[in-house]
Motif scaffolding. Sequence first.
Motif, mmCIF file in Angstrom:
data_model
loop_
_atom_site.group_PDB
_atom_site.id
_atom_site.type_symbol
_atom_site.label_atom_id
_atom_site.label_comp_id
_atom_site.label_asym_id
_atom_site.label_seq_id
_atom_site.Cartn_x
_atom_site.Cartn_y
_atom_site.Cartn_z
ATOM 1 N N ARG A 108 11.226 -65.714 54.592
ATOM 2 C CA ARG A 108 12.019 -64.506 54.827
ATOM 3 C C ARG A 108 11.441 -63.395 53.981
ATOM 4 O O ARG A 108 10.874 -63.622 52.908
ATOM 5 C CB ARG A 108 13.497 -64.717 54.515
ATOM 6 N N GLU A 109 11.580 -62.196 54.481
ATOM 7 C CA GLU A 109 11.060 -61.033 53.768
ATOM 8 C C GLU A 109 12.007 -60.690 52.623
ATOM 9 O O GLU A 109 13.232 -60.685 52.794
ATOM 10 C CB GLU A 109 10.923 -59.851 54.727
ATOM 11 N N LEU A 110 11.436 -60.406 51.481
ATOM 12 C CA LEU A 110 12.238 -60.065 50.313
ATOM 13 C C LEU A 110 12.687 -58.611 50.379
ATOM 14 O O LEU A 110 11.929 -57.730 50.792
ATOM 15 C CB LEU A 110 11.425 -60.283 49.038
ATOM 16 N N THR A 111 13.906 -58.365 49.968
ATOM 17 C CA THR A 111 14.411 -57.002 49.881
ATOM 18 C C THR A 111 13.998 -56.408 48.546
ATOM 19 O O THR A 111 13.546 -57.109 47.639
ATOM 20 C CB THR A 111 15.947 -56.978 49.996
ATOM 21 N N VAL A 112 14.170 -55.104 48.398
ATOM 22 C CA VAL A 112 13.810 -54.420 47.158
ATOM 23 C C VAL A 112 14.633 -54.977 45.994
ATOM 24 O O VAL A 112 14.111 -55.198 44.899
ATOM 25 C CB VAL A 112 14.022 -52.894 47.301
ATOM 26 N N GLU A 113 15.914 -55.245 46.233
ATOM 27 C CA GLU A 113 16.784 -55.770 45.168
ATOM 28 C C GLU A 113 16.316 -57.155 44.711
ATOM 29 O O GLU A 113 16.336 -57.469 43.533
ATOM 30 C CB GLU A 113 18.238 -55.845 45.647
ATOM 31 N N GLU A 114 15.908 -57.998 45.656
ATOM 32 C CA GLU A 114 15.450 -59.342 45.316
ATOM 33 C C GLU A 114 14.128 -59.298 44.556
ATOM 34 O O GLU A 114 13.878 -60.121 43.692
ATOM 35 C CB GLU A 114 15.299 -60.196 46.576
ATOM 36 N N LYS A 115 13.296 -58.328 44.863
ATOM 37 C CA LYS A 115 12.029 -58.187 44.137
ATOM 38 C C LYS A 115 12.269 -57.758 42.693
ATOM 39 O O LYS A 115 11.532 -58.131 41.807
ATOM 40 C CB LYS A 115 11.123 -57.168 44.836
ATOM 41 N N GLU A 116 13.317 -56.960 42.478
ATOM 42 C CA GLU A 116 13.616 -56.481 41.134
ATOM 43 C C GLU A 116 14.173 -57.582 40.231
ATOM 44 O O GLU A 116 13.942 -57.585 39.042
ATOM 45 C CB GLU A 116 14.583 -55.312 41.198
ATOM 46 N N GLU A 117 14.903 -58.542 40.788
ATOM 47 C CA GLU A 117 15.417 -59.666 40.006
ATOM 48 C C GLU A 117 14.337 -60.737 39.960
ATOM 49 O O GLU A 117 14.341 -61.698 40.692
ATOM 50 C CB GLU A 117 16.729 -60.214 40.551
#
Length: 128
Positions: A115-124
Amino acid sequence: MKQLFLTLITICLVHLVSAQEQIKLSKAQAKYEYSEIISNSRILSSKPRIRVDFGKAYSFWKDKRMLLDAQGKEVKFNSSIDALNYMASFGWELVNSYSVIESDDSKSFYYVLKRELTVEEKEEDRYN
């Protein structure tokens, strides 16, 4: 003279041999996250045993690769397709599948998902 020669050879070898630098993994640089559904047939049951591997460590004694719902209870699936549909509802898509037949009674099916990561998931960043 021999000591000097051995010392020079040792210094040269130490200089030539170098360990690889360990690269820090960063979720901020990743585009996709991968997981694997593992479906095992069970003896005397029509429902398979479903586990989901997100790449986290687990031990033989405490296998925490089962999915939990909001209340912390294990999610039970009727079939492998039921598990795939459940994961698809959270944005996971099937990349590949394969099976391993160990004997007539023991079959395992593996489904690789991404699944493609969202911006929020990349930050955590869970890797650092």
